[in-house]
Design a protein around this motif. Structure first.
Motif, mmCIF file in Angstrom:
data_model
loop_
_atom_site.group_PDB
_atom_site.id
_atom_site.type_symbol
_atom_site.label_atom_id
_atom_site.label_comp_id
_atom_site.label_asym_id
_atom_site.label_seq_id
_atom_site.Cartn_x
_atom_site.Cartn_y
_atom_site.Cartn_z
ATOM 1 N N VAL A 1 -8.370 -3.716 15.575
ATOM 2 C CA VAL A 1 -7.819 -3.026 14.402
ATOM 3 C C VAL A 1 -6.337 -2.710 14.605
ATOM 4 C CG1 VAL A 1 -7.961 -0.942 12.988
ATOM 5 C CG2 VAL A 1 -10.060 -2.091 13.712
ATOM 6 N N LYS A 2 -5.960 -2.317 15.811
ATOM 7 C CA LYS A 2 -4.564 -1.978 16.098
ATOM 8 C C LYS A 2 -3.667 -3.214 16.085
ATOM 9 C CE LYS A 2 -5.627 2.076 18.934
ATOM 10 N NZ LYS A 2 -5.643 2.621 20.330
ATOM 11 N N ASN A 3 -4.236 -4.368 16.438
ATOM 12 C CA ASN A 3 -3.448 -5.603 16.533
ATOM 13 C C ASN A 3 -4.021 -6.676 15.615
ATOM 14 O OD1 ASN A 3 -1.665 -4.888 19.020
ATOM 15 N ND2 ASN A 3 -3.738 -4.388 19.671
ATOM 16 N N LEU A 4 -4.430 -6.255 14.421
ATOM 17 C CA LEU A 4 -5.150 -7.138 13.507
ATOM 18 C C LEU A 4 -4.345 -8.382 13.151
ATOM 19 C CD1 LEU A 4 -7.786 -7.432 11.970
ATOM 20 C CD2 LEU A 4 -6.804 -6.088 10.103
ATOM 21 N N ALA A 5 -3.081 -8.209 12.818
ATOM 22 C CA ALA A 5 -2.255 -9.359 12.413
ATOM 23 C C ALA A 5 -2.147 -10.395 13.529
ATOM 24 C CB ALA A 5 -0.864 -8.882 11.997
ATOM 25 N N THR A 6 -1.985 -9.918 14.759
ATOM 26 C CA THR A 6 -1.844 -10.835 15.908
ATOM 27 C C THR A 6 -3.098 -11.666 16.099
ATOM 28 O OG1 THR A 6 -0.336 -9.300 17.020
ATOM 29 C CG2 THR A 6 -1.427 -10.955 18.388
ATOM 30 N N ARG B 1 -8.275 -3.939 2.771
ATOM 31 C CA ARG B 1 -8.569 -3.659 4.174
ATOM 32 C C ARG B 1 -7.294 -3.310 4.946
ATOM 33 N NH1 ARG B 1 -12.627 -6.701 2.254
ATOM 34 N NH2 ARG B 1 -14.689 -6.629 3.265
ATOM 35 N N THR B 2 -6.170 -3.936 4.562
ATOM 36 C CA THR B 2 -4.926 -3.602 5.245
ATOM 37 C C THR B 2 -4.515 -2.158 4.952
ATOM 38 O OG1 THR B 2 -3.708 -4.592 3.375
ATOM 39 C CG2 THR B 2 -4.008 -5.938 5.332
ATOM 40 N N GLU B 3 -4.875 -1.666 3.770
ATOM 41 C CA GLU B 3 -4.599 -0.260 3.449
ATOM 42 C C GLU B 3 -5.383 0.656 4.384
ATOM 43 O OE1 GLU B 3 -5.282 3.009 -0.143
ATOM 44 O OE2 GLU B 3 -5.453 0.874 -0.589
ATOM 45 N N ILE B 4 -6.644 0.309 4.622
ATOM 46 C CA ILE B 4 -7.457 1.107 5.548
ATOM 47 C C ILE B 4 -6.875 1.017 6.956
ATOM 48 C CG2 ILE B 4 -9.762 1.448 6.528
ATOM 49 C CD1 ILE B 4 -10.941 0.141 4.059
ATOM 50 N N ALA B 5 -6.449 -0.181 7.356
ATOM 51 C CA ALA B 5 -5.926 -0.395 8.706
ATOM 52 C C ALA B 5 -4.677 0.442 8.969
ATOM 53 C CB ALA B 5 -5.619 -1.876 8.932
ATOM 54 N N GLN B 6 -3.941 0.767 7.932
ATOM 55 C CA GLN B 6 -2.699 1.508 8.093
ATOM 56 C C GLN B 6 -2.900 3.022 8.140
ATOM 57 O OE1 GLN B 6 -0.370 0.018 4.821
ATOM 58 N NE2 GLN B 6 -0.162 -2.004 5.736
ATOM 59 N N THR B 7 -4.135 3.485 7.926
ATOM 60 C CA THR B 7 -4.400 4.920 8.013
ATOM 61 C C THR B 7 -4.805 5.266 9.446
ATOM 62 O OG1 THR B 7 -6.731 4.644 7.388
ATOM 63 C CG2 THR B 7 -5.156 5.026 5.615
ATOM 64 N N SER B 8 -4.376 6.414 9.917
ATOM 65 C CA SER B 8 -4.591 6.755 11.326
ATOM 66 C C SER B 8 -6.059 6.945 11.676
ATOM 67 C CB SER B 8 -3.807 8.022 11.676
ATOM 68 O OG SER B 8 -4.211 9.101 10.845
#
Length: 456
Positions: free
Chosen positions: A60-65, A295-302
């Motif tokens: 989740v922290k490195n999803l794009a990679t 999902r990217t919106e969720i990923a950006q929440t702490s």
């Protein structure tokens, strides 16, 4: 009040339907018993959960990679990777594939994300027939219903219900046994598998380092959906990534143990592209549609980003006292239960689905059973906070909560009026506790006043 909240309040009365409650409690109890046995294979279940949680947190922290690594390796395997920001884009990509390949028939294995984008309804609009091949999914499709449970689509139906349904739709004997009905479906689906142009599956995991799709199932229909059609379409949420194929020996058994109680499910596959020139079997083309849908919106929440760790085992639904009483359809959304109550407001808007986060006793049973240690009940509280900050609760609710806060902040505030006044206030809203519950009656004098009068 949103229309979906009205539906939830109306449909939740099914908790008083004794037949419905008996059916789902019986089915869930069988799962719970199986899971209790499944856990026994672990010497240290807690350690397995911690490791799985750590891996998914890293994803989740490195999803794009990890997604870029998956895309690169998948394309090297001959898979075409398509990105979709929302359901509309996903359907657009899939419809284009269907048209280019002259599709008339589509077979699909169990896939909740296909429900999220309403795949069946959308492909029917362009003249393609979708056929569910998972037994539970087939049953609810025949009944013109949606899946009731993330893992067990027809959990709300008894064997007698299914026998009556098949008798009505297919003229099978009214008192057919589950074995007889299963054989009937098996024979019927074999013809569909061998004539379909398109096969659709979800993905339990996207394996980044090999660019592969990991599928786990018990019926073999997933493999059949892949093997016969010339085109294989995979639909997956972007959060389904695992860093390495070496992670599968941890996640496959953990998913099985917490989902069905098995040591491992019957069929576990790693699909790494269409068939090669030296291979006889498999699809000629393979596509992977990666769906964002906020999902990217969720990923950006702490905090809420932890919800993306979910591996869709369904354990939190089985543990939830709310789900066990109101059932799957009351939620009126693709993903029900605790995890569904967390992610649905992000997928479909807080305005329409924030009420689901309030359908929780905060008992923590969901968090306790989660195989990747998502603090589900805490995330539900976070959703409630967001809802209040967005003023989604409504002026009447806000006023009522302020009055409640004032009354219960100090004992003397609560004792300002006697029991007769309290009873009158309670009866101003006869539905406040629900239609089926008897209202309590306050005594004329409170305990504190009676104590002062030396009457207790």
């Amino acid at each position: 009040m949103s229309e979906n909240k009205k539906i939830f309040l109306k449909e939740s009365s099914i908790s008083f339907d004794k037949k419905h409650r008996k059916t789902i409690n019986f089915n869930i109890s069988r799962y719970n018993a199986a899971v209790a046995k499944g856990k026994l294979r672990y010497k240290n279940m807690e350690l397995a959960k911690q490791r799985a949680s750590y891996i998914k947190s890293d994803v989740v922290k490195n999803l794009a990679t990890y997604l870029e690594e998956f895309e690169r390796n998948a394309e090297n395997n001959g898979i075409e990777v398509l990105w979709a920001r929302d359901s509309k884009e996903a359907i657009g990509e899939i419809n284009q594939i269907l048209k280019e390949n002259g599709a008339n028939l589509l077979v699909k294995s169990k896939s909740m994300i296909s429900e999220e984008i309403e795949l069946n309804e959308n492909v029917e609009k362009i003249g393609v027939e979708p056929v569910e091949t998972d037994l539970g999914e087939f049953i609810v499709q025949v009944a013109d219903e949606k899946p009731y449970h993330i893992l067990t689509p027809a959990m709300h139906k008894s064997k007698e219900d299914v026998a009556r349904l098949f008798n009505e739709k297919f003229d099978t004997p009214l008192h057919s046994t589950p074995e007889e009905l299963t054989l009937f479906v098996r024979d019927k689906l074999r013809k569909q598998f061998t004539s379909a142009e398109i096969g659709v599956t979800g993905a339990n995991f996207l394996v980044a380092d090999v660019g592969g799709i990991a599928l786990t199932e018990n019926e073999g229909n997933g493999l059949m959906s892949v093997s016969f059609p010339k085109v294989h379409i995979v639909i997956s949420g972007i959060e389904k990534v695992l860093p390495s194929v070496k992670d599968l020996p941890l996640f496959f058994p953990l998913l099985s143990a917490l989902g069905t109680g098995q040591q491992v499910t019957v069929y576990n596959s790693l699909l790494t592209g269409p068939k090669k020139s030296n291979e006889n079997n498999g699809p000629e083309k393979m596509f992977v549609v990666l769906l964002d849908n906020n999902r990217t919106e969720i990923a950006q929440t702490s905090e809420q980003s932890q919800a993306l760790k979910c591996i869709r085992c369904g354990a939190c639904l089985n543990a939830c006292p709310i789900y066990r009483n109101v059932g799957g359809y009351t939620y009126n959304t693709t993903y029900s239960g605790p995890i569904g109550s967390i992610i649905s407001p992000f997928f479909n808007g807080f305005k329409n689905y924030d009420h689901l986060s309030f359908a929780c006793t905060v008992c923590g049973a969901c968090s306790e059973v989660c195989p990747v240690k998502i603090p589900l009940h805490e995330l539900l509280l976070n959703n409630r906070k967001t809802s209040v900050e967005m003023s989604q609760s409504g002026s009447k609710w806000d006023f009522g909560m302020k009055m409640y806060e004032f009354a219960f902040k100090k004992r003397k505030n609560l004792d300002t009026v006697n029991g007769n006044v309290k009873n009158s206030l309670l009866h101003l809203n006869p539905k406040i506790l629900g239609k089926e519950k008897a209202k309590p009656s306050f005594a004329k004098q409170s305990f504190s006043k009676l104590k002062k009068l030396n009457k207790i």
